[in-house]
Design a protein around this motif. Structure first.
Motif, PDB file in Angstrom:
ATOM      1  N   PRO A 148       0.801  -1.232   0.000  1.00  0.00           N
ATOM      2  CA  PRO A 148       0.000   0.000   0.000  1.00  0.00           C
ATOM      3  C   PRO A 148       0.835   1.285   0.000  1.00  0.00           C
ATOM      4  N   ALA A 149       2.120   1.183   0.324  1.00  0.00           N
ATOM      5  CA  ALA A 149       2.987   2.366   0.320  1.00  0.00           C
ATOM      6  C   ALA A 149       3.643   2.591  -1.040  1.00  0.00           C
ATOM      7  N   THR A 150       3.323   1.755  -2.034  1.00  0.00           N
ATOM      8  CA  THR A 150       3.962   1.841  -3.344  1.00  0.00           C
ATOM      9  C   THR A 150       2.922   1.819  -4.462  1.00  0.00           C
ATOM     10  N   LEU A 151       3.100   2.715  -5.436  1.00  0.00           N
ATOM     11  CA  LEU A 151       2.271   2.737  -6.638  1.00  0.00           C
ATOM     12  C   LEU A 151       3.153   2.502  -7.860  1.00  0.00           C
ATOM     13  N   LYS A 152       2.594   1.844  -8.863  1.00  0.00           N
ATOM     14  CA  LYS A 152       3.294   1.562 -10.113  1.00  0.00           C
ATOM     15  C   LYS A 152       2.815   2.536 -11.177  1.00  0.00           C
ATOM     16  N   PHE A 153       3.759   3.194 -11.846  1.00  0.00           N
ATOM     17  CA  PHE A 153       3.460   4.159 -12.904  1.00  0.00           C
ATOM     18  C   PHE A 153       4.015   3.613 -14.220  1.00  0.00           C
ATOM     19  N   ILE A 154       3.166   3.542 -15.238  1.00  0.00           N
ATOM     20  CA  ILE A 154       3.553   2.996 -16.537  1.00  0.00           C
ATOM     21  C   ILE A 154       3.452   4.117 -17.571  1.00  0.00           C
ATOM     22  N   PRO A 155       4.619   4.671 -17.985  1.00  0.00           N
ATOM     23  CA  PRO A 155       4.597   5.815 -18.899  1.00  0.00           C
ATOM     24  C   PRO A 155       4.317   5.471 -20.361  1.00  0.00           C
ATOM     25  N   GLY A 156       4.243   4.182 -20.703  1.00  0.00           N
ATOM     26  CA  GLY A 156       4.007   3.809 -22.097  1.00  0.00           C
ATOM     27  C   GLY A 156       5.261   3.947 -22.940  1.00  0.00           C
ATOM     28  N   ARG A 157       6.394   4.084 -22.296  1.00  0.00           N
ATOM     29  CA  ARG A 157       7.693   4.183 -22.965  1.00  0.00           C
ATOM     30  C   ARG A 157       8.691   3.343 -22.184  1.00  0.00           C
ATOM     31  N   SER A 158       9.795   3.047 -22.814  1.00  0.00           N
ATOM     32  CA  SER A 158      10.847   2.296 -22.146  1.00  0.00           C
ATOM     33  C   SER A 158      11.411   3.109 -20.984  1.00  0.00           C
ATOM     34  N   VAL A 159      11.649   2.453 -19.865  1.00  0.00           N
ATOM     35  CA  VAL A 159      12.269   3.112 -18.717  1.00  0.00           C
ATOM     36  C   VAL A 159      13.733   2.698 -18.659  1.00  0.00           C
ATOM     37  N   LEU A 160      14.002   1.408 -18.539  1.00  0.00           N
ATOM     38  CA  LEU A 160      15.375   0.892 -18.547  1.00  0.00           C
ATOM     39  C   LEU A 160      15.523  -0.125 -19.666  1.00  0.00           C
ATOM     40  N   ASP A 161      16.657  -0.086 -20.348  1.00  0.00           N
ATOM     41  CA  ASP A 161      16.904  -1.043 -21.425  1.00  0.00           C
ATOM     42  C   ASP A 161      17.128  -2.456 -20.910  1.00  0.00           C
ATOM     43  N   SER A 162      17.759  -2.555 -19.729  1.00  0.00           N
ATOM     44  CA  SER A 162      17.991  -3.884 -19.160  1.00  0.00           C
ATOM     45  C   SER A 162      18.093  -3.781 -17.645  1.00  0.00           C
ATOM     46  N   GLY A 163      17.744  -4.858 -16.976  1.00  0.00           N
ATOM     47  CA  GLY A 163      17.848  -4.916 -15.528  1.00  0.00           C
ATOM     48  C   GLY A 163      16.834  -4.043 -14.819  1.00  0.00           C
ATOM     49  N   THR A 164      17.118  -3.789 -13.552  1.00  0.00           N
ATOM     50  CA  THR A 164      16.285  -2.927 -12.727  1.00  0.00           C
ATOM     51  C   THR A 164      17.209  -2.016 -11.941  1.00  0.00           C
ATOM     52  N   LEU A 165      16.656  -0.964 -11.385  1.00  0.00           N
ATOM     53  CA  LEU A 165      17.466  -0.017 -10.624  1.00  0.00           C
ATOM     54  C   LEU A 165      16.618   0.557  -9.511  1.00  0.00           C
ATOM     55  N   GLU A 166      17.183   0.636  -8.313  1.00  0.00           N
ATOM     56  CA  GLU A 166      16.447   1.142  -7.165  1.00  0.00           C
ATOM     57  C   GLU A 166      17.204   2.289  -6.511  1.00  0.00           C
ATOM     58  N   PHE A 167      16.435   3.304  -6.113  1.00  0.00           N
ATOM     59  CA  PHE A 167      16.975   4.454  -5.392  1.00  0.00           C
ATOM     60  C   PHE A 167      16.222   4.550  -4.070  1.00  0.00           C
ATOM     61  N   THR A 168      16.962   4.520  -2.965  1.00  0.00           N
ATOM     62  CA  THR A 168      16.301   4.548  -1.662  1.00  0.00           C
ATOM     63  C   THR A 168      16.493   5.881  -0.941  1.00  0.00           C
ATOM     64  N   ASP A 169      17.232   6.805  -1.561  1.00  0.00           N
ATOM     65  CA  ASP A 169      17.371   8.144  -0.976  1.00  0.00           C
ATOM     66  C   ASP A 169      17.766   9.138  -2.063  1.00  0.00           C
ATOM     67  N   ALA A 170      17.682  10.422  -1.734  1.00  0.00           N
ATOM     68  CA  ALA A 170      17.945  11.487  -2.703  1.00  0.00           C
ATOM     69  C   ALA A 170      19.390  11.475  -3.192  1.00  0.00           C
ATOM     70  N   ALA A 171      20.326  11.078  -2.347  1.00  0.00           N
ATOM     71  CA  ALA A 171      21.735  11.043  -2.767  1.00  0.00           C
ATOM     72  C   ALA A 171      21.936  10.026  -3.887  1.00  0.00           C
ATOM     73  N   GLN A 172      21.351   8.845  -3.754  1.00  0.00           N
ATOM     74  CA  GLN A 172      21.434   7.832  -4.819  1.00  0.00           C
ATOM     75  C   GLN A 172      20.734   8.322  -6.083  1.00  0.00           C
ATOM     76  N   ALA A 173      19.635   9.036  -5.891  1.00  0.00           N
ATOM     77  CA  ALA A 173      18.818   9.480  -7.017  1.00  0.00           C
ATOM     78  C   ALA A 173      19.489  10.565  -7.846  1.00  0.00           C
ATOM     79  N   ALA A 174      20.557  11.160  -7.349  1.00  0.00           N
ATOM     80  CA  ALA A 174      21.216  12.259  -8.055  1.00  0.00           C
ATOM     81  C   ALA A 174      21.692  11.847  -9.453  1.00  0.00           C
ATOM     82  N   ARG A 175      21.937  10.571  -9.677  1.00  0.00           N
ATOM     83  CA  ARG A 175      22.410  10.130 -10.998  1.00  0.00           C
ATOM     84  C   ARG A 175      21.284   9.957 -12.016  1.00  0.00           C
ATOM     85  N   SER A 176      20.051  10.135 -11.572  1.00  0.00           N
ATOM     86  CA  SER A 176      18.907  10.017 -12.466  1.00  0.00           C
ATOM     87  C   SER A 176      18.052  11.279 -12.378  1.00  0.00           C
ATOM     88  N   PRO A 177      17.952  12.031 -13.477  1.00  0.00           N
ATOM     89  CA  PRO A 177      17.126  13.241 -13.431  1.00  0.00           C
ATOM     90  C   PRO A 177      15.680  12.975 -12.992  1.00  0.00           C
TER      91      PRO A 177
END
Length: 187
Positions: free
Chosen positions: A11-40
């Motif tokens: 219940p604390a998570t929602l899935k958003f599907i933009p209708g476009r590719s997000v990642l070409d391969s694998g998965t990627l997780e960001f658990t804080d703003a510092a990690q997220a800095a590499r992704s606009p």
């Protein structure tokens, strides 16, 4: 641009599907703003008060909140995702997707054949189903009959994740791999 949203078992998570590719391969997780800095996109999402996690799959983004109500957060999240895709900015500033980190796996050489069967079952039967729920589960290790898995995205912290592990995945692996006695999340 039309962005679909889907609930997840968490219940604390929602899935958003933009209708476009997000990642070409694998998965990627960001658990804080510092990690997220590499992704606009992830950086934009972490700028929204209440966002505590961002997870990328092949064609979806899951967002986890630590406070606030979805009816207040969802419009800001949809706006951030739409602005990102309309800007044409890359999903990752450095262009590299670390994706799945297989380097941290542990098991003895004598178990290599068993581990390959376990990994194949996880890849073909478990991960696709979990991706539908906005998360990911990856193999981390095998020792003394215990399979250790890493749960990410909507799966991390999900109230039903224990049931998924113990009843779904554990039963599947025990059925096909008699050496498996238990499945645990890697703490």
């Amino acid at each position: 641009m039309f962005i679909q949203t889907e609930p997840t078992p968490n219940p604390a998570t929602l899935k958003f599907i933009p209708g476009r590719s997000v990642l070409d391969s694998g998965t990627l997780e960001f658990t804080d703003a510092a990690q997220a800095a590499r992704s606009p996109l992830a950086a934009r999402l972490f700028d929204i008060d209440g966002v505590s996690g961002v997870f990328y799959g092949a064609d979806f983004v899951t967002v986890t909140k630590d406070r606030g109500e979805w009816q207040h957060l969802k419009p800001a999240i949809l706006g951030a995702i739409m602005e990102h895709y309309m800007s044409g900015a890359p999903i990752l500033a450095d262009g590299k997707s670390d994706g799945d980190d297989d380097d941290d796996e542990f098991y003895s050489e004598g178990d290599a054949e068993t581990v390959e069967i376990i990994k194949d079952l996880i890849e073909t039967r478990v991960r696709p189903a979990v991706a539908n729920d906005g998360g990911d589960i990856t193999f981390r290790g095998f020792k003394d009959g215990i399979v250790y898995l890493n749960m990410r995205g909507a799966c991390a912290g999900c109230p039903s994740s224990t049931a998924t592990l113990q009843h779904g995945i554990q039963n599947l692996l025990k059925h096909f791999v008699p050496e498996v006695v238990e499945v645990r999340p890697l703490a």
